[in-house]
Design a protein around this motif. Structure first.
Motif, short mmCIF file in Angstrom:
data_model
loop_
_atom_site.label_atom_id
_atom_site.label_comp_id
_atom_site.label_asym_id
_atom_site.label_seq_id
_atom_site.Cartn_x
_atom_site.Cartn_y
_atom_site.Cartn_z
N HIS A 1 1.28 -1.40 -0.04
CA HIS A 1 0.31 0.27 0.25
C HIS A 1 1.18 1.08 -0.32
O HIS A 1 0.79 2.27 -1.03
CB HIS A 1 -1.34 -0.53 1.35
CG HIS A 1 -1.96 0.90 1.29
ND1 HIS A 1 -2.73 0.67 2.46
CD2 HIS A 1 -2.49 1.90 0.22
CE1 HIS A 1 -3.17 2.09 2.80
NE2 HIS A 1 -3.43 2.81 1.13
N TRP A 2 1.74 1.13 0.90
CA TRP A 2 2.75 2.52 1.24
C TRP A 2 3.57 2.64 -0.15
O TRP A 2 3.89 3.85 -1.01
CB TRP A 2 3.95 2.07 2.30
CG TRP A 2 5.08 3.03 2.43
CD1 TRP A 2 4.64 4.71 2.46
CD2 TRP A 2 5.86 2.50 3.46
NE1 TRP A 2 5.81 4.72 2.56
CE2 TRP A 2 6.45 4.23 3.40
CE3 TRP A 2 6.01 2.13 3.84
CZ2 TRP A 2 7.19 4.42 3.87
CZ3 TRP A 2 7.42 1.93 5.45
CH2 TRP A 2 7.82 3.30 5.02
N MET A 3 4.13 1.62 -1.05
CA MET A 3 4.70 1.72 -2.17
C MET A 3 3.57 2.36 -2.98
O MET A 3 4.65 3.21 -4.43
CB MET A 3 5.41 0.80 -2.86
CG MET A 3 6.78 0.67 -2.00
SD MET A 3 7.71 -0.91 -2.76
CE MET A 3 7.99 -1.08 -4.45
N LEU A 4 3.10 1.99 -3.19
CA LEU A 4 2.30 2.27 -4.16
C LEU A 4 1.85 3.53 -3.91
O LEU A 4 1.79 4.94 -4.98
CB LEU A 4 0.38 1.44 -4.43
CG LEU A 4 0.12 0.36 -4.98
CD1 LEU A 4 -0.78 -0.31 -4.47
CD2 LEU A 4 0.30 0.78 -6.97
N PHE B 1 11.28 -0.64 2.23
CA PHE B 1 9.99 -0.47 2.05
C PHE B 1 9.37 -1.82 2.79
O PHE B 1 8.83 -1.39 3.94
CB PHE B 1 8.65 -0.22 0.74
CG PHE B 1 8.83 1.61 0.57
CD1 PHE B 1 8.66 2.14 0.81
CD2 PHE B 1 10.06 1.52 -0.29
CE1 PHE B 1 8.46 3.55 0.27
CE2 PHE B 1 10.38 2.72 -1.30
CZ PHE B 1 8.83 3.75 -0.86
N MET B 2 10.00 -3.28 2.57
CA MET B 2 10.06 -4.44 3.68
C MET B 2 10.23 -3.97 4.51
O MET B 2 9.97 -4.05 5.90
CB MET B 2 10.40 -5.25 2.21
CG MET B 2 10.57 -6.73 2.98
SD MET B 2 8.75 -7.30 3.45
CE MET B 2 8.40 -8.48 1.44
N LEU B 3 11.84 -3.51 4.69
CA LEU B 3 12.23 -3.60 6.22
C LEU B 3 11.54 -2.29 7.05
O LEU B 3 11.48 -3.31 8.26
CB LEU B 3 13.68 -2.62 5.50
CG LEU B 3 15.05 -2.76 6.55
CD1 LEU B 3 14.51 -3.81 8.01
CD2 LEU B 3 15.93 -2.39 6.62
N MET C 1 15.91 -7.56 -0.49
CA MET C 1 14.51 -8.42 -0.68
C MET C 1 14.07 -9.89 -0.01
O MET C 1 13.62 -9.72 0.88
CB MET C 1 13.78 -8.50 -2.30
CG MET C 1 12.59 -8.17 -1.93
SD MET C 1 11.43 -6.89 -0.72
CE MET C 1 11.06 -5.65 -1.12
N LEU C 2 14.93 -10.99 -1.12
CA LEU C 2 15.01 -11.88 -0.77
C LEU C 2 14.88 -12.24 0.98
O LEU C 2 14.34 -13.36 1.41
CB LEU C 2 15.44 -13.04 -1.53
CG LEU C 2 14.85 -13.19 -3.58
CD1 LEU C 2 15.16 -14.29 -3.83
CD2 LEU C 2 13.62 -12.52 -2.81
N GLN C 3 16.22 -11.95 1.52
CA GLN C 3 16.94 -12.22 2.80
C GLN C 3 16.06 -11.72 3.87
O GLN C 3 15.72 -12.35 4.60
CB GLN C 3 17.84 -11.27 2.37
CG GLN C 3 18.82 -12.14 4.33
CD GLN C 3 20.68 -11.15 3.87
OE1 GLN C 3 21.10 -10.02 4.25
NE2 GLN C 3 21.81 -12.01 3.73
N ALA D 1 0.09 -12.23 -5.48
CA ALA D 1 -0.05 -11.82 -3.55
C ALA D 1 1.17 -12.34 -3.53
O ALA D 1 2.36 -12.06 -4.62
CB ALA D 1 -0.50 -13.34 -3.15
N GLU D 2 2.41 -12.16 -2.31
CA GLU D 2 3.54 -12.58 -1.76
C GLU D 2 3.54 -10.93 -1.47
O GLU D 2 4.02 -10.34 -3.21
CB GLU D 2 4.38 -13.65 -2.53
CG GLU D 2 4.37 -14.60 -1.84
CD GLU D 2 4.76 -14.68 -0.41
OE1 GLU D 2 5.21 -13.75 -0.14
OE2 GLU D 2 3.56 -15.68 0.30
N SER D 3 3.59 -10.70 -0.48
CA SER D 3 4.55 -9.33 -0.53
C SER D 3 5.65 -8.41 -1.29
O SER D 3 5.50 -7.51 -1.98
CB SER D 3 4.15 -8.34 0.88
OG SER D 3 5.00 -9.52 1.78
N GLY D 4 6.61 -9.65 -1.11
CA GLY D 4 7.62 -8.87 -1.52
C GLY D 4 7.91 -9.64 -2.96
O GLY D 4 8.33 -8.20 -3.81
N ALA D 5 6.84 -9.80 -4.06
CA ALA D 5 7.00 -10.00 -5.38
C ALA D 5 6.35 -8.94 -5.60
O ALA D 5 6.46 -8.37 -6.67
CB ALA D 5 6.03 -11.67 -5.33
#
Ligand SMILES: N[C@@H](CCC(=O)N[C@@H](CS)C(=O)NCC(=O)O)C(=O)O
Length: 211
Positions: A16-19, A162-164, A97-99, A63-67
């Protein structure tokens, strides 16, 4: 317009934040996790794992937030969420991202759903181990940010940031939250200062961890 199935502050938050950061506010559809809506037949048809987020793009569910975050970087290149294709910096963005998705997100899942690892009888131990793993990852990331920050890729923001930041937010009520690591705190403050962060919190009705 994209449709985002979300639950406030959950794994949908970073998407949501990245969008919003890219200037593309999605239509939001709230999934009431407490009521078990994620396990309804209607939702499982979109996301067989029964988790949020799910993003609908041109009628197709992803689906999958990282993807989803990497997908947004591709869809909105003008936002600069990833370095150019084929560069070492882009490789590092994928690595981070994958880590984060493989080594930091899972212990959070075990922290919040401790019975999943080995049943109710081992929930306390599972939660303790999850807390230790999260702390070890924060140690490692803090050392990286102290040496190479303020962002994961240095002085430029990218999708894994953003993930972190989303995962750091999840630690806010833990015995040692991410804000207690100095380089992570500096990173978190930079991320929270983005107007898109405030808008995401507003749209999701979140008051905690604004600063
Ligand atoms: N790896 C998935 C994890 C998604 C996930 O675990 N979402 C949680 C909320 S943070 C959820 O939907 N939980 C409800 C449930 O498992 O019943 C992703 O990042 O998209």
């Amino acid at each position: 317009m994209d449709i985002l199935y979300f639950s406030p502050g959950s794994a949908s938050f970073g998407v949501h934040w990245m969008l919003l950061d890219a200037g593309h506010a999605p239509e939001l559809r709230r999934v009431d996790l407490g009521a078990g809506q994620q396990r309804s037949a209607e939702y499982l048809a979109l996301n067989p794992a029964g988790v949020v987020p799910t993003m609908i793009v041109d009628g197709q569910a992803f689906a999958e937030s990282g993807a989803l975050m990497l997908m947004l970087a591709d869809r909105y290149p003008e936002a600069g969420f990833l370095p150019p294709t084929g560069t070492a910096a882009r490789g590092l963005a994928y690595q981070w991202m994958l880590q984060l998705v493989n080594a930091l997100q899972p212990p959070f899942r075990h922290w919040f759903y401790p019975h999943e690892a080995a049943g109710e009888s081992a929930a306390a131990e599972a939660k303790q181990v999850a807390g230790q793993r999260i702390g070890q990852m924060f140690d490692r990331i803090d050392a990286h940010l102290a040496a190479h920050g303020p962002y994961l890729l240095g002085d430029r923001i990218s999708a894994p940031d953003f993930m972190l930041a989303m995962l750091c937010r999840w630690s806010r009520n833990m015995p040692k939250p991410a804000t207690e690591w100095p380089a992570l705190k500096r990173f978190i403050d930079l991320m929270r200062a983005r107007p898109s962060f405030v808008t995401t919190c507003d749209r999701e009705g979140l008051e905690e961890w604004r600063q």
